[in-house]
Design an enzyme around this catalytic site. Structure first.
Site, PDB file in Angstrom:
ATOM      1  N   GLU A 180       1.101  -1.468  -0.098  1.00  0.00           N
ATOM      2  CA  GLU A 180      -0.226  -0.310   0.075  1.00  0.00           C
ATOM      3  C   GLU A 180       0.675   1.243  -0.225  1.00  0.00           C
ATOM      4  OE1 GLU A 180      -2.790  -0.249   3.181  1.00  0.00           O
ATOM      5  OE2 GLU A 180      -3.707  -1.631   2.509  1.00  0.00           O
ATOM      6  N   GLU A 208      -4.847  -8.668   1.100  1.00  0.00           N
ATOM      7  CA  GLU A 208      -5.338  -8.316   2.280  1.00  0.00           C
ATOM      8  C   GLU A 208      -7.209  -7.999   2.260  1.00  0.00           C
ATOM      9  OE1 GLU A 208      -4.052  -5.340   4.966  1.00  0.00           O
ATOM     10  OE2 GLU A 208      -2.097  -5.929   4.139  1.00  0.00           O
TER      11      GLU A 208
HETATM   12  C1  BG6 Z   1      -4.024  -2.366   5.220  1.00  0.00           C
HETATM   13  C2  BG6 Z   1      -2.851  -2.605   6.066  1.00  0.00           C
HETATM   14  O1  BG6 Z   1      -4.239  -0.879   4.886  1.00  0.00           O
HETATM   15  O2  BG6 Z   1      -4.991  -2.413   6.850  1.00  0.00           O
HETATM   16  C3  BG6 Z   1      -3.144  -3.760   6.929  1.00  0.00           C
HETATM   17  O3  BG6 Z   1      -2.283  -2.825   5.435  1.00  0.00           O
HETATM   18  C4  BG6 Z   1      -4.093  -3.047   8.466  1.00  0.00           C
HETATM   19  O4  BG6 Z   1      -1.533  -2.741   7.778  1.00  0.00           O
HETATM   20  C5  BG6 Z   1      -5.406  -2.697   7.572  1.00  0.00           C
HETATM   21  O5  BG6 Z   1      -3.530  -3.232   9.288  1.00  0.00           O
HETATM   22  C6  BG6 Z   1      -6.620  -2.336   7.692  1.00  0.00           C
HETATM   23  O6  BG6 Z   1      -6.526  -1.589   8.537  1.00  0.00           O
HETATM   24  P1  BG6 Z   1      -6.519  -1.066   9.759  1.00  0.00           P
HETATM   25  O7  BG6 Z   1      -5.823   0.803  10.162  1.00  0.00           O
HETATM   26  O8  BG6 Z   1      -7.722  -1.412  10.488  1.00  0.00           O
HETATM   27  O9  BG6 Z   1      -5.536  -1.594  10.746  1.00  0.00           O
END
Ligand code: BG6
Length: 467
Positions: free
Chosen positions: A164, A371
């Protein structure tokens, strides 16, 4: 139509969020080790000093992954474990840790998937030349990548260079939520360009050192809809894509920038600075797949009022998110057709399918979902079982969306949930849980499998048939 035979059913974590052991075995400090300790930067002052202590408990964690039948585990390497000062002397203990983790995974036939950069830049490089603001970082990054390719490339096939870049650059230089905590559009554009150059150089080296591997980068992807049928909103939607979506995908996966937006940024901010050879370098580095991190979609409207950045819901207090926008270009509005999480993220499984079809159309490359997941406070029943049915529902619907996308011709190689185990959310602390495995922070970080763990195990065993 079902999932391909070798589909990579996976789950992901990142070093700073899961490992802990922040100064163990010679690790150097990263920008997050310092930033998270500055007052007011993170939710309730949380940090990753201990996190889930995965560094010391990786064997136990890998064992539960194996019991689950996980096909791939995506994790990131902490640059500061390999090079405590970002460059110079290698810390052999750091190399050894990841080498052992890889062997442990392979012992159970779990395919390791490495992310090289998941935001934990060595503080030494931030101090030395302001990190991503300087082109000097390109060579240091590529040297770090080289050490990883050489040491792990014999056993690891799947590699993600950057996680990201749109988020760590956008939040670090645009809205001052991540280190280095700046609001400077010009620096943001230049630093973003430098990440793309570093990505390209790393990919070129990878071709020499890991000829049979597969490499790409992961972009945070928020496909979007127009708030109405009006021309104004539709044009705003187009600007949203060119400003924040294609702006990132294009240099990484096509070796170019969206033309009109490039002109706009260069006229307005004098950035990004593109030097001779830059675009040739970007063009010459070909990715094997596009990585996407998908959580939600956006609803976009025209922004006559000139609404700017208005903060983020980092508390989990539903409906506390205010309207955000970029003056003169577009703004985000609530999508009344969708349910939202407590952190005000729209739940939109079909948006994932829509997003993948858009990528197929524009880049025609295989995709890895690196993810996808639900951040929530999980309910625990009287017997102490974690009944995360909401997560199961979320994941089920997104897997159905993947199935549909495959039917429509998307070449989807794998699906990683975020996250394998409960870990630190950078700005939302330990309150926002994502894992299949609960970590009892009041009881020596004891692990407990959640309802979703057993559910995903069946999904994997049936190759996505039993949902
Ligand atoms: C992504 C990242 O942005 O989303 C992760 O790669 C992150 O590291 C995940 O934890 C979820 O986002 P958040 O802000 O809810 O932790």
């Amino acid at each position: 139509m079902s999932f391909p035979k070798n589909f990579l059913w996976g789950s992901a974590t990142a070093a700073y969020q899961v490992e802990g052991a922040w100064d163990q075995d010679g690790k150097g400090p990263s920008i997050w080790d310092l930033y998270s300790k500055l007052p007011g930067t993170t939710f309730e002052g949380t940090n990753g000093d201990i996190a889930a202590d995965h560094y010391n408990r990786y064997k136990e964690d890998v064992k539960t992954m194996a019991e689950m039948g996980l096909k791939t585990y995506r994790f990131s390497i902490a640059w500061t474990r390999i090079f405590p000062q970002g460059a110079g002397k290698i810390n052999e203990k750091g190399v050894e840790f990841y080498s052992n983790l890889i062997d442990e995974l392979l012992k159970y036939n779990i395919e390791p998937m490495i992310t090289l950069y998941h935001w934990d830049l060595p503080q030494a490089l931030q101090d030395k030349y302001a990190g991503w603001e300087s082109r000097k970082i390109i060579d240091d990054f590529v040297e770090y990548a080289k050490v990883c390719f050489k040491n792990f490339g014999d056993r690891v096939k799947y590699w993600i260079v950057m996680n990201e870049p749109n988020v760590f650059i956008g939040l670090g230089y645009g809205i001052a939520l991540h280190p280095p905590g700046l609001k400077d559009r010009k620096k943001e554009l230049n630093a973003g360009h430098i990440t793309a150059l570093a990505n390209a150089k790393a990919i070129k080296l990878f071709r020499e050192l890991v000829p049979n591997g597969m490499i790409g980068s992961s972009i945070a992807y928020g496909p979007a809809y127009s708030a109405s049928e009006s021309i104004e909103d539709k044009l705003a939607l187009e600007r949203y894509y060119n400003y924040g979506v294609w702006w990132w995908f294009d240099p990484y996966f096509k070796g170019e920038y969206p033309e009109e937006m490039l002109k706009y940024n260069q006229e307005k901010y004098g950035a990004p600075e593109i030097l001779d050879g830059d675009m040739e370098l970007l063009k010459s580095a070909k990715s094997d797949f596009i990585g996407i991190n998908y959580y939600c979609t956006q609803m976009i409207a025209d922004n006559k009022e000139g609404i700017g950045y208005n903060g983020m819901n980092n508390t989990g207090e539903k409906n506390s998110q205010k309207e955000n926008g970029v003056p003169g270009l577009f703004k985000h509005v609530r999508n009344t057709k969708l349910e939202y999480t407590d952190w005000d993220w729209a739940i939109d499984p079909d948006g994932l399918r829509y997003g993948m079809l858009q990528l197929k159309e524009r880049y025609n490359l295989p995709i890895i979902i690196s993810e996808n997941g639900l951040g929530a406070v999980d309910p625990i029943d009287e017997e102490g079982n974690i009944q995360d049915t909401q997560r199961v529902d979320y994941l089920r619907e997104h897997i159905v969306a993947c199935k549909n996308a495959i039917e429509e011709g998307v070449d989807l190689l794998g699906y990683c949930t975020w996250s394998y185990i409960d870990l630190l959310s950078w700005l939302n602390g330990y309150k926002k849980q994502y894992g299949f495995v609960y970590v009892d922070r009041k009881n020596n970080l004891a692990r407990k499998k959640k309802l979703s763990y057993f559910w995903y195990k069946k999904v994997i065993a049936s190759n996505g048939e039993e949902l």
